[in-house]
Design an enzyme around this catalytic site. Sequence first.
Site, PDB file in Angstrom:
ATOM      1  N   SER A   1       0.811  -1.214   0.000  1.00 35.88           N
ATOM      2  CA  SER A   1       0.000   0.000   0.000  1.00 35.88           C
ATOM      3  C   SER A   1       0.847   1.267   0.000  1.00 35.88           C
ATOM      4  CB  SER A   1      -0.974  -0.030   1.185  1.00 35.88           C
ATOM      5  OG  SER A   1      -1.888   1.041   1.122  1.00 35.88           O
ATOM      6  N   HIS A   2       0.751   2.054   1.050  1.00 38.66           N
ATOM      7  CA  HIS A   2       1.403   3.355   1.138  1.00 38.66           C
ATOM      8  C   HIS A   2       2.810   3.265   1.704  1.00 38.66           C
ATOM      9  CE1 HIS A   2      -0.543   2.331   4.877  1.00 38.66           C
ATOM     10  NE2 HIS A   2       0.236   3.188   5.521  1.00 38.66           N
TER      11      HIS A   2
ATOM     12  N   ASP B   1      -1.858   6.862  -3.349  1.00 35.62           N
ATOM     13  CA  ASP B   1      -0.748   6.172  -2.707  1.00 35.62           C
ATOM     14  C   ASP B   1      -0.200   5.091  -3.631  1.00 35.62           C
ATOM     15  OD1 ASP B   1      -2.910   4.440  -2.525  1.00 35.62           O
ATOM     16  OD2 ASP B   1      -2.283   3.602  -0.614  1.00 35.62           O
TER      17      ASP B   1
ATOM     18  N   ASP C   1      -0.700   1.859  -4.091  1.00 36.95           N
ATOM     19  CA  ASP C   1      -1.585   0.940  -4.804  1.00 36.95           C
ATOM     20  C   ASP C   1      -2.882   1.601  -5.257  1.00 36.95           C
ATOM     21  OD1 ASP C   1      -2.537   1.093  -2.155  1.00 36.95           O
ATOM     22  OD2 ASP C   1      -3.447  -0.879  -2.260  1.00 36.95           O
TER      23      ASP C   1
ATOM     24  N   ASP D   1      -5.349   3.250  -3.737  1.00 37.56           N
ATOM     25  CA  ASP D   1      -6.627   3.221  -3.020  1.00 37.56           C
ATOM     26  C   ASP D   1      -6.824   4.398  -2.067  1.00 37.56           C
ATOM     27  OD1 ASP D   1      -4.812   2.386  -1.103  1.00 37.56           O
ATOM     28  OD2 ASP D   1      -5.967   0.639  -0.453  1.00 37.56           O
ATOM     29  N   ARG D   2      -5.764   5.121  -1.724  1.00 38.42           N
ATOM     30  CA  ARG D   2      -5.896   6.273  -0.834  1.00 38.42           C
ATOM     31  C   ARG D   2      -5.906   7.567  -1.636  1.00 38.42           C
ATOM     32  NH1 ARG D   2      -3.128   4.978   4.936  1.00 38.42           N
ATOM     33  NH2 ARG D   2      -3.503   2.729   4.932  1.00 38.42           N
TER      34      ARG D   2
ATOM     35  N   LYS E   1     -11.340   0.788  -0.728  1.00 39.20           N
ATOM     36  CA  LYS E   1     -11.286   2.231  -0.859  1.00 39.20           C
ATOM     37  C   LYS E   1     -10.732   2.560  -2.237  1.00 39.20           C
ATOM     38  CE  LYS E   1      -7.216   2.201   2.222  1.00 39.20           C
ATOM     39  NZ  LYS E   1      -7.513   0.986   2.992  1.00 39.20           N
TER      40      LYS E   1
END
Length: 658
Positions: free
Chosen positions: A184-185, A365, A367, A369-370, A474
């Site tokens: 992710s982030h 981010d 991937d 999603d943010r 998200k």
Amino acid sequence: KDWKRRIQTAKPMRFSLSFLGLALLAATSTLQDATAEAFVPRSAPLLASRGGGALNAATAATVTEVPTSPIAGMRPGTSGLRKKVEVWQGVDDENKHYVENFIQSLVDTAKASEGGKLDTIIVAGDGRYFNSEAMQIICRILAGNGVSNIWVPQSGIMSTPAVSAAIRRREGGAAQGAIVLTASHNPGGPGEDFGIKYNEAFGQPAGEEFTEALYERSLEISSFQTVKGTEDIDLSAPVGTTFQLTDTSTVTVIDPYDCYLDALKSCFDFDKLRQFVQREEFSLLFDGMHGAGGPFARRVLVEELGMSESSLLRCDPRPDFGGCHPDPNLTYAAALVKKMGLKPDGSADESVDASSLPTLGAANDGDGDRNLIAGAGCFVTPSDSLALICDNWDAIPHFAKAGGPKGVARSMPSSAALDVVAEARGIPFFSTPTGWKFFGNLMSSKEMFDKQDYTPFLCGEESFGTGSDHIREKDGLWAVLSWMSILMKANENTPEGGPLVSVQDIVTKHWAKYGRHFYCRYDYEAVDSDAANQMMDLIRDNFVNGDCSTIPSDESGIKLAGAEEFGYTDPVDGSQTSKQGLTMNFEYENGDTARAVFRLSGTGSAGATIRMYLEKFEKDESKHDEAAPSTLKGLADRAIGLVKMQELTGRDSPTVIT
């Protein structure tokens, strides 16, 4: 076995059927000595388009059972298992076959949840360092375990929201799940982070029953099944190319964009957005942070909506994210923050001419999603963004055509900005633990459990996550299109050439109506785990279970009024989750209330991340323009002192304030 019993007694996850166990799992062992056709792409017309002729057959592939031993520490967190990349690579002998062990444990658990057989699985990643190599290993493990159809995106890169859309939409939802390679982030590259998570049949992150069963299985694994004697899959092959790994397992290269684009078009009016963004007064700056979301932003914003390439910043994925930390907050998205006329604390830089700034700024981010949302000289906190989307639902076709959201939810540490809007609008509201999987049950209450339908559904987290029921993750780009739609609606009567109603105008009007929830988050990253847990125990023992009335006041005049620990009973399936955050409630001398929430994040790969969330409600409009970090500084100091942050952790300042 504990892991089998856990998954067999878990809540229904596909077609509302109970799990049937591993009755068919033993059948895969008969494959261990089987031979298969060579690794040969089957798509002559597509191969010809690459300029090559038919490929020669390679040596025969063999499904092989390889002995292994359990490796400690494979318990997934709130969104998969994250470790330093060298752990996944098996650099040390103790981590040999790390990917293989984890994936075999995952496959065994997934087979149990699907009645003993997996037919179709997606494998995709965010493009970080080790992405391609891990995908090759995973595809062979899947083939070795008899998975019939393995779908991989062209280039191997796919945003997490796009993966969820593909699970739900490709071939009518044929995929039983997806293995997503992402941390992710978190940073990527040598010495940095790598992760793997599993999304289930409705596109949602695997629930706690699944991840606990996976972990228990990893503690008793003795072998894994893989395919040997094959060449690597060509991830750059044209869409539609297929690779035969065994007689029964085929890898197909899929379009990474199509299902996701369909999902977004079901939510927004692309024709009207295309017209709006052509207005000379409108401009957008989107920062992809060199993550997986960049190509999807280009596909939507440039190719679909006709915006200029100059609207994109850092939208080319890189294995190390260009050396940046791909977390869209005020600290790590500093370049975008500055270009939006903001200071590092999110307040407006008065020395910058706001008329020269982009109308809307956004960031993704690693991937995709943010999201971070900003206007010219105006940072929108994730909690405020969620509340504003809720209050302006009529600007978003997905909600408008249904007469508004039928349910909304936020993570407990998020501010109560959403709560007051939901109450005023008469919308069912939920507060859940942090983790998108907790929203999944609410979104899928009808389709999974045949209970109340809360769709269309809106939800979000304080950690820059926003989304709806179009997928089960998200979705950063969805949030950007929501804000574009809100701006379009707010300016439907603004004449061409006239100044647009701005993000700042919309936010200020919202605060005037509902009041402002001043909000800030302090992150203390890579803290010694024992020290972090000792601090949490202090809060629990002294304040939650202790008598707060005996706590002496200090010169700040901010009084500790009480403390509690958040637990959650899922309103859909009745499952219970405990120890989800410690809340300390405060009272100022003038009677104003505030809170500080402490929580250990489950998204890091080393040590512990302590997160402190600060919130204070302010109705007085004359104070709404103050900067949140300065407004909340006294509260932060009071809370940090009470929990002995510096004394226990050695940290005299946070890593990030956002």
